[in-house]
Write a protein that holds these residues in place. Structure first.
Motif, PDB file in Angstrom:
ATOM      1  N   ASP A 264     103.572 -52.681  50.295  1.00 29.00           N
ATOM      2  CA  ASP A 264     102.506 -52.694  51.290  1.00 29.00           C
ATOM      3  C   ASP A 264     101.223 -53.302  50.738  1.00 29.00           C
ATOM      4  N   GLU A 265     101.340 -54.192  49.743  1.00 29.94           N
ATOM      5  CA  GLU A 265     100.160 -54.825  49.160  1.00 29.94           C
ATOM      6  C   GLU A 265      99.481 -55.733  50.182  1.00 29.94           C
ATOM      7  N   LEU A 266      98.180 -55.923  50.013  1.00 23.96           N
ATOM      8  CA  LEU A 266      97.460 -56.867  50.862  1.00 23.96           C
ATOM      9  C   LEU A 266      98.117 -58.240  50.767  1.00 23.96           C
ATOM     10  N   ARG A 267      98.373 -58.840  51.920  1.00 24.00           N
ATOM     11  CA  ARG A 267      98.994 -60.163  51.941  1.00 24.00           C
ATOM     12  C   ARG A 267      97.975 -61.227  51.522  1.00 24.00           C
ATOM     13  N   SER A 268      98.470 -62.411  51.239  1.00 29.76           N
ATOM     14  CA  SER A 268      97.588 -63.511  50.836  1.00 29.76           C
ATOM     15  C   SER A 268      96.509 -63.769  51.877  1.00 29.76           C
TER      16      SER A 268
ATOM     17  N   ARG B 142      85.764 -50.877  44.210  1.00 23.50           N
ATOM     18  CA  ARG B 142      87.065 -51.535  44.042  1.00 23.50           C
ATOM     19  C   ARG B 142      87.905 -51.333  45.298  1.00 23.50           C
ATOM     20  N   ILE B 143      88.841 -52.258  45.482  1.00 25.74           N
ATOM     21  CA  ILE B 143      89.743 -52.222  46.631  1.00 25.74           C
ATOM     22  C   ILE B 143      91.162 -52.067  46.112  1.00 25.74           C
ATOM     23  N   MET B 144      91.853 -51.079  46.646  1.00 27.94           N
ATOM     24  CA  MET B 144      93.220 -50.770  46.222  1.00 27.94           C
ATOM     25  C   MET B 144      94.206 -51.829  46.729  1.00 27.94           C
ATOM     26  N   PRO B 145      95.411 -51.889  46.165  1.00 29.42           N
ATOM     27  CA  PRO B 145      96.398 -52.886  46.600  1.00 29.42           C
ATOM     28  C   PRO B 145      96.710 -52.827  48.092  1.00 29.42           C
ATOM     29  N   GLU B 146      96.614 -51.625  48.682  1.00 26.98           N
ATOM     30  CA  GLU B 146      96.925 -51.480  50.111  1.00 26.98           C
ATOM     31  C   GLU B 146      95.675 -51.576  50.986  1.00 26.98           C
ATOM     32  N   GLY B 147      94.501 -51.837  50.379  1.00 31.24           N
ATOM     33  CA  GLY B 147      93.292 -52.054  51.159  1.00 31.24           C
ATOM     34  C   GLY B 147      92.280 -50.932  51.129  1.00 31.24           C
ATOM     35  N   GLY B 148      92.595 -49.790  50.520  1.00 26.01           N
ATOM     36  CA  GLY B 148      91.647 -48.693  50.448  1.00 26.01           C
ATOM     37  C   GLY B 148      90.463 -49.026  49.554  1.00 26.01           C
TER      38      GLY B 148
ATOM     39  N   MET C 137      69.729 -53.332  52.804  1.00 30.64           N
ATOM     40  CA  MET C 137      71.122 -53.446  52.389  1.00 30.64           C
ATOM     41  C   MET C 137      71.198 -53.444  50.859  1.00 30.64           C
ATOM     42  N   THR C 138      72.210 -52.787  50.348  1.00 30.06           N
ATOM     43  CA  THR C 138      72.405 -52.706  48.903  1.00 30.06           C
ATOM     44  C   THR C 138      73.250 -53.879  48.425  1.00 30.06           C
ATOM     45  N   ASP C 139      72.779 -54.548  47.377  1.00 31.47           N
ATOM     46  CA  ASP C 139      73.492 -55.714  46.859  1.00 31.47           C
ATOM     47  C   ASP C 139      74.797 -55.308  46.177  1.00 31.47           C
ATOM     48  N   LEU C 140      75.832 -56.111  46.389  1.00 32.85           N
ATOM     49  CA  LEU C 140      77.116 -55.928  45.716  1.00 32.85           C
ATOM     50  C   LEU C 140      77.192 -56.939  44.577  1.00 32.85           C
ATOM     51  N   TYR C 141      77.105 -56.446  43.357  1.00 32.74           N
ATOM     52  CA  TYR C 141      77.152 -57.333  42.200  1.00 32.74           C
ATOM     53  C   TYR C 141      78.585 -57.628  41.763  1.00 32.74           C
ATOM     54  N   LEU C 142      79.424 -56.613  41.836  1.00 36.56           N
ATOM     55  CA  LEU C 142      80.769 -56.732  41.268  1.00 36.56           C
ATOM     56  C   LEU C 142      81.784 -56.044  42.168  1.00 36.56           C
ATOM     57  N   LEU C 143      82.865 -56.744  42.490  1.00 34.00           N
ATOM     58  CA  LEU C 143      83.944 -56.191  43.309  1.00 34.00           C
ATOM     59  C   LEU C 143      85.258 -56.374  42.569  1.00 34.00           C
ATOM     60  N   ALA C 144      85.972 -55.294  42.360  1.00 31.87           N
ATOM     61  CA  ALA C 144      87.303 -55.359  41.747  1.00 31.87           C
ATOM     62  C   ALA C 144      88.355 -55.207  42.841  1.00 31.87           C
ATOM     63  N   ILE C 145      89.292 -56.120  42.878  1.00 31.85           N
ATOM     64  CA  ILE C 145      90.388 -56.047  43.844  1.00 31.85           C
ATOM     65  C   ILE C 145      91.689 -55.841  43.068  1.00 31.85           C
ATOM     66  N   ASN C 146      92.281 -54.657  43.223  1.00 34.14           N
ATOM     67  CA  ASN C 146      93.590 -54.393  42.618  1.00 34.14           C
ATOM     68  C   ASN C 146      94.650 -55.043  43.506  1.00 34.14           C
ATOM     69  N   LEU C 147      95.134 -56.190  43.097  1.00 32.30           N
ATOM     70  CA  LEU C 147      96.047 -56.956  43.945  1.00 32.30           C
ATOM     71  C   LEU C 147      97.429 -56.335  44.041  1.00 32.30           C
TER      72      LEU C 147
ATOM     73  N   THR D 270      92.501 -57.988  39.743  1.00 37.22           N
ATOM     74  CA  THR D 270      93.197 -57.244  38.704  1.00 37.22           C
ATOM     75  C   THR D 270      94.394 -56.525  39.303  1.00 37.22           C
ATOM     76  N   GLY D 271      94.932 -55.522  38.604  1.00 37.07           N
ATOM     77  CA  GLY D 271      96.132 -54.858  39.095  1.00 37.07           C
ATOM     78  C   GLY D 271      96.183 -53.395  38.704  1.00 37.07           C
ATOM     79  N   GLY D 272      97.372 -52.896  38.348  1.00 32.59           N
ATOM     80  CA  GLY D 272      98.570 -53.556  37.893  1.00 32.59           C
ATOM     81  C   GLY D 272      98.291 -54.799  37.067  1.00 32.59           C
ATOM     82  N   GLU D 273      99.207 -55.737  37.155  1.00 32.83           N
ATOM     83  CA  GLU D 273      99.061 -57.014  36.470  1.00 32.83           C
ATOM     84  C   GLU D 273      98.992 -58.126  37.513  1.00 32.83           C
ATOM     85  N   PRO D 274      97.804 -58.703  37.704  1.00 36.26           N
ATOM     86  CA  PRO D 274      97.623 -59.683  38.780  1.00 36.26           C
ATOM     87  C   PRO D 274      98.448 -60.950  38.583  1.00 36.26           C
ATOM     88  N   LEU D 275      98.816 -61.278  37.328  1.00 42.28           N
ATOM     89  CA  LEU D 275      99.598 -62.489  37.099  1.00 42.28           C
ATOM     90  C   LEU D 275     101.004 -62.393  37.673  1.00 42.28           C
TER      91      LEU D 275
END
Length: 672
Positions: free
Chosen positions: A35-39, A259-265, A1-11, A61-66
């Motif tokens: 259609d953003e990923l829910r909490s 990275r994961i897109m706001p809609e889950g892609g 299995m390949t290690d995942l060091y860094l994951l970006a989630i565009n909220l 991150t985003g967009g602007e995650p704040l």
């Protein structure tokens, strides 16, 4: 299995700015996606990640995650699961309250974007007047609440000339890292012109050289794998290259990052737009393990000159750039100007896993060792166990090593910093308050040994105090050992230098000096370390310049709250002037120059006489001083020291004092 060091989630795609280079083509605040990923979906995703890889760093991150009101809840959920949670933001909405909330939720840091040192250019780039000042205020809020942050700078043809200034800026605002991103023309950035290949190479060279010279700021090129090739060309043993192990490797896309897109892609990186699948349809780890694109990136068969290049394993080129030009994923990176030499492919060094196991007792003892000693102790223990012909590291092995380090009595027991000699005693070095607090948190039986190690290392490096930055560096240091052959004279010189050092100091210093000496030899294109290489490695430990005893005594007699700063500033000025030795006259000259610069600032504040009021004015005008408690404490200490003197003018000398007063009087005349 390949290690995942860094994951970006565009909220979210929502954003309060309209940046010209945004890869998401982020919508405005009023037209956010529905259609953003829910909490609950994000929380489940974080739980799934942590269940297999608690070492993964997650960037929200985003967009602007704040703009997501559940951001703190998501940070807390990930942190509670053991993940390192970071927020990537434009910084405009980083208010005092928001930074405090993120810190309380468990965020370990923030990445804050700024695109120019010119407020007007930054605001134009970001599409929002006033955003520059708000972003700097966000950085200040992070500083005040001790939330570490990185500065993110997207370099283009229009702002490439600002790179040196941005390095100084990142250091001045207290950033831990400067990440310089190289634009790949996707999203709204498709309408922008990318940096020219020749300029691209020049900027990367600047960054490599700046990182080699920087001791207090990490400087990294992002979305620019050529950085690894240039680093290797400058220094084959540089930790910035994959030749020294994976962590310095090229592009991570699909290999150790996605990275994961706001809609889950899920995509390999922000600039490779094709989605592999959605986490709403398939489990994340199934996508990560079996994505055809990710497999291709992990086992690349490069085309064109990238496939012929000797640096293909160290660099590999950017895979998004040929796609952005309408070509194939594995085609040559069109933004690389290097021409392959036809020599053999340079292979990354692979770390050989230890064949030794650890007994439960040994693991428990190792866990009690301070973090900045643990890596070194682990390696020493495994080496010692192998020398004994053992297949397992035991508690007895660690006890033997402790006895060698601290004597037959073992590590000092039952002591605390408060019971020890104070940091200002004649036989010790001063400690900063933050460093002393860190020492106090260690197990009591280790405190005295760690104190001695830190102070002896500081003395070896010509320091006059122990601070947290030095402790952090000790934690990060590794022990590579010798890889080149050494002449007898070179080895003897190193031993002579280390002869009077304590055993625990040699454990730190020896490996660093060996590594530095071999780096110098490689720059000479030599496979053998000579005496001159060791001399060059030892020389910087005194700050790069020598000190006359009288000058050093003057520094040592300075108040402890300014002592280290005076020494560092003097060595900086000496190096800038090409001096090999600092005399008492040099110290006076450096001091006078600094004081006259201070007077110039006071004139800029409109002041007409010498007064401590200058600091109160500066606090209202200089962003980094606003509500900066550490700066306030430092200034109060200076004020108390000066006011306690019967004749404060003696501190600077009457001649300098009159020059300063005259300069301010001239300010009055000009105003009149």
């Amino acid at each position: 299995m390949t290690d995942l060091y860094l994951l970006a989630i565009n909220l979210t795609r929502r954003c309060n700015l309209a940046c010209a280079h945004c890869y998401l083509d982020a919508e405005t605040l009023e037209h956010g996606g529905t259609d953003e990923l829910r909490s609950d979906e994000v929380r489940q995703l974080l739980s799934d990640i942590a269940a297999r890889s608690a070492d993964t760093m997650v960037v929200l991150t985003g967009g602007e995650p704040l703009l997501r009101h559940d951001l703190e809840d998501l940070v807390k959920h990930g942190a509670d699961a053991g993940l390192s949670m970071v927020v990537g933001t434009n910084g405009v909405l980083l208010s005092e309250q928001r930074v405090h909330a993120l810190k309380q939720a468990g965020a370990v840091g923030a990445g804050i974007s700024i695109d120019s040192l010119d407020p007007d250019l930054h605001d134009a780039f970001r599409g929002c007047p006033g955003s520059w000042e708000k972003t700097l205020a966000g950085m200040e809020a992070c500083r005040r609440h001790d939330l570490p942050f990185q500065v993110h700078f997207s370099v283009t043809e229009a702002n490439a000339h600002e790179v040196p200034g941005m390095i100084d800026f990142a250091r001045s605002v207290g950033a831990k890292v400067l990440n310089v991103f190289f634009l790949v023309c996707t999203g709204r950035g498709e309408r922008m012109s990318d940096i020219r290949p020749r300029r691209y190479e020049q900027v990367l060279t600047q960054l490599v050289e700046a990182q080699q010279a920087s001791k207090d700021l990490l400087i990294r090129a992002r979305c620019a794998p050529h950085f690894k090739r240039i680093a290797f060309q400058h220094d084959p043993s540089s930790p910035l290259t994959r030749a020294a192990g994976y962590e310095g490797g090229g592009c991570l896309a699909g290999i150790h990052y996605c990275r994961i897109m706001p809609e889950g892609g899920v995509t390999a990186c922000p600039y490779i737009p094709d989605e592999e699948a959605s986490v709403r349809e398939r489990p994340f780890w199934e996508i990560w393990d079996h994505s055809p694109t990710f497999q291709t990136l992990r086992h690349p068969k490069l085309n064109g000159k990238c496939g012929r290049c000797e640096y293909q394993r160290l660099c590999g080129g950017c895979r998004a750039r040929p796609l952005a030009r309408g070509r194939q994923l594995m085609d040559a990176d069109p933004w690389c100007s290097y021409q392959p030499s036809g020599s053999a492919v340079i292979e990354p060094m692979k770390t050989q896993p230890s064949q030794l196991t650890w007994s439960l007792e040994a693991e428990q003892r190792l866990a009690r060792v301070p973090s900045f000693l643990r890596k070194m102790v682990k390696k020493r223990a495994e080496t010692y166990a192998q020398e004994q012909g053992a297949r397992q590291v035991t508690g007895e092995h660690l006890a033997t090593l402790a006895s060698r380090q601290f004597g037959d009595a073992g590590p000092p027991k039952g002591t605390t910093p408060a019971q020890e000699t104070t940091p200002h005693a004649p036989d010790t070095l001063p400690w900063t308050e933050e460093a002393w607090e860190r020492l106090a948190k260690l197990p009591s039986f280790l405190q005295e040994g760690v104190r001695q190690v830190a102070e002896d290392v500081a003395r070896t490096e010509g320091r006059l105090e122990v601070n947290v930055k030095m402790l952090d560096r000790l934690e990060a240091e590794d022990e590579p050992g010798r890889r080149l052959s050494w002449t007898e004279e070179a080895g003897q010189l190193l031993q002579e230098y280390l002869a009077n050092k304590k055993p625990e100091v040699r454990m730190f210093v020896t490996s660093a000096l060996e590594s530095n000496a071999e780096r110098v030899a490689k720059k000479r294109q030599s496979t053998t370390v000579e005496q001159e290489d060791v001399e060059a490695a030892i020389r910087p430990l005194s700050g790069g310049v020598e000190w006359d005893p009288e000058a050093l005594a003057r520094v040592a007699s300075a108040p402890d709250f300014v002592r280290a700063g005076i020494k560092k500033a003097a060595e900086f000025n000496a190096r800038r002037e090409g001096l090999e030795r600092i005399t008492s006259k040099d110290l006076t000259r450096f001091r006078n120059r600094a004081m006259m610069r201070a007077v110039c600032r006071m004139k800029g504040f409109g002041m007409q006489e010498l007064s401590f009021d200058a600091y109160d004015i500066a606090r209202t005008r200089v962003p980094r001083l606003k509500e900066n408690r550490e700066a306030d404490k430092r200034f109060d200490a200076i004020r108390r020291f000066v006011e306690s003197r019967e004749n404060p003018g003696e501190l600077l000398g009457q001649e300098l004092l009159e020059r300063m007063k005259e300069e301010l009087r001239n300010n009055v005349k000009r105003k009149a």
